[in-house]
Design an enzyme around this catalytic site. Structure first.
Site, mmCIF file in Angstrom:
data_model
loop_
_atom_site.group_PDB
_atom_site.id
_atom_site.type_symbol
_atom_site.label_atom_id
_atom_site.label_comp_id
_atom_site.label_asym_id
_atom_site.label_seq_id
_atom_site.Cartn_x
_atom_site.Cartn_y
_atom_site.Cartn_z
ATOM 1 N N GLU A 83 0.873 -1.092 -0.198
ATOM 2 C CA GLU A 83 -0.053 0.104 -0.043
ATOM 3 C C GLU A 83 0.870 1.226 -0.083
ATOM 4 O OE1 GLU A 83 -2.504 -0.674 3.392
ATOM 5 O OE2 GLU A 83 -4.036 -1.716 2.228
ATOM 6 N N GLU A 114 7.644 -22.332 7.616
ATOM 7 C CA GLU A 114 7.743 -21.082 8.496
ATOM 8 C C GLU A 114 8.713 -21.850 9.622
ATOM 9 O OE1 GLU A 114 4.714 -21.743 12.091
ATOM 10 O OE2 GLU A 114 3.794 -20.815 10.236
#
Length: 301
Positions: A83, A114
């Site tokens: 953004e 992960e």
């Protein structure tokens, strides 16, 4: 691995009978839990400030801001990074988000990714990480191996590091120069850290990236003056920002946006100072793109 000791994994006694409640009572209960988040973030303001100042210092010498995480935390980092370019006119390289499992894991989890420290090192090496960069590790549980591996590698090469978690004495915090722990407590649904923990991380990332951009001169007053006028809607927004900043009318704003090569910053300074495009370009360069500083310089304050 004793997950039960983590605040994010404990059972919330306030929601123990949530499955028996009416819809409106569930909604009210979730909302009441969410209201606890801002107060916990506020307790971290000094650490957040320290992290922001370090990021700005490094960006000014050519560094970047890199978020690294897994699952919800990783996705939030990618969201915040994505953004920044349309909002503040920065390159897509300046703020980046990477997550365990790569781009495919944004939509569908990649099992086991992960748990690998080496994958994080590999991902950061692909970005050509340097000592000028900042790496922020994101993990609600504060213990994700992928994040730890990334922070360790960043520290090894001399980059600035931060950690954001939602547990006390987080492991990732021990691997970062700045440690932020927003202890929002047990989730409405036990272990569902996309809820309060996710909200806390999103809010903290909003604070960090927004403040960084303000410090870099991407905001004048409270207006995003580096917005890129790349479509009709954004051209109109640019004109409104010029009008708001200079008190000119729409007709004048239309003229200014053309004279300034669609640069809102240039248009504002041209109108406020009476100078031409090239002159205000020099002013902006001299003041690191900060309109307020340029104006103070012009009036001798």
């Amino acid at each position: 691995m004793e997950l039960k000791k983590l605040e994010t994994e404990q059972i919330n006694q306030n929601t123990i009978d949530i499955d028996t409640l009416s819809t409106i009572d569930i909604v009210n209960l979730i909302n009441s839990e969410d209201e606890k988040v801002p107060a916990q973030i506020k307790k971290c303001n000094i650490e957040i400030q320290t992290l922001i100042d370090g990021i700005v210092e490094r960006i000014k010498i050519g560094g970047r801001l890199i978020y690294i995480g897994a699952g919800t935390s990783g996705r939030l980092g990618i969201l915040d990074a994505s953004e920044c370019p349309p909002t503040y006119g920065v390159s897509y390289e300046l703020v980046q988000g990477i997550m365990a499992g790569g781009k495919d894991a944004i939509i569908k989890a990649k099992e086991g990714a992960e748990d690998s420290k080496d994958l994080a090192v590999q991902d950061l090496k692909e970005l050509d990480l340097t000592e000028k960069d900042t790496v922020i590790g994101l993990a609600a549980s504060g213990r994700t191996p992928y994040v730890i591996g990334g922070l360790d590698y960043a520290n090894e090469i001399g980059a600035f590091t931060g950690a954001i978690s939602c547990v006390s004495n987080s492991i990732i915090g021990k691997h970062a120069k700045v440690n932020i722990e927003a202890i929002v407590g047990p989730e409405v649904v036990t272990g569902s850290t996309r809820m309060k923990a996710g909200t806390a991380q999103k809010m903290i990332l909003n604070i960090i990236s927004t403040t960084v951009m303000i410090k870099l001169g991407k905001v004048y007053k409270n207006l995003m003056v580096d917005v890129q006028a790349t479509n009709e809607k954004l051209v109109e927004r640019a004109k409104r920002i010029i009008m708001e900043s200079t008190s000119c009318d729409m007709e004048r704003a239309c003229v200014l946006i053309k004279l300034s090569n669609q640069s809102v910053k240039h248009a504002i300074l041209m109108e406020l100072t009476g100078k031409g495009y090239d002159e205000v370009s020099v002013m902006l360069e001299r003041n690191e793109g900060n309109i307020s500083k340029a104006i103070r310089e012009e009036i001798g304050q």
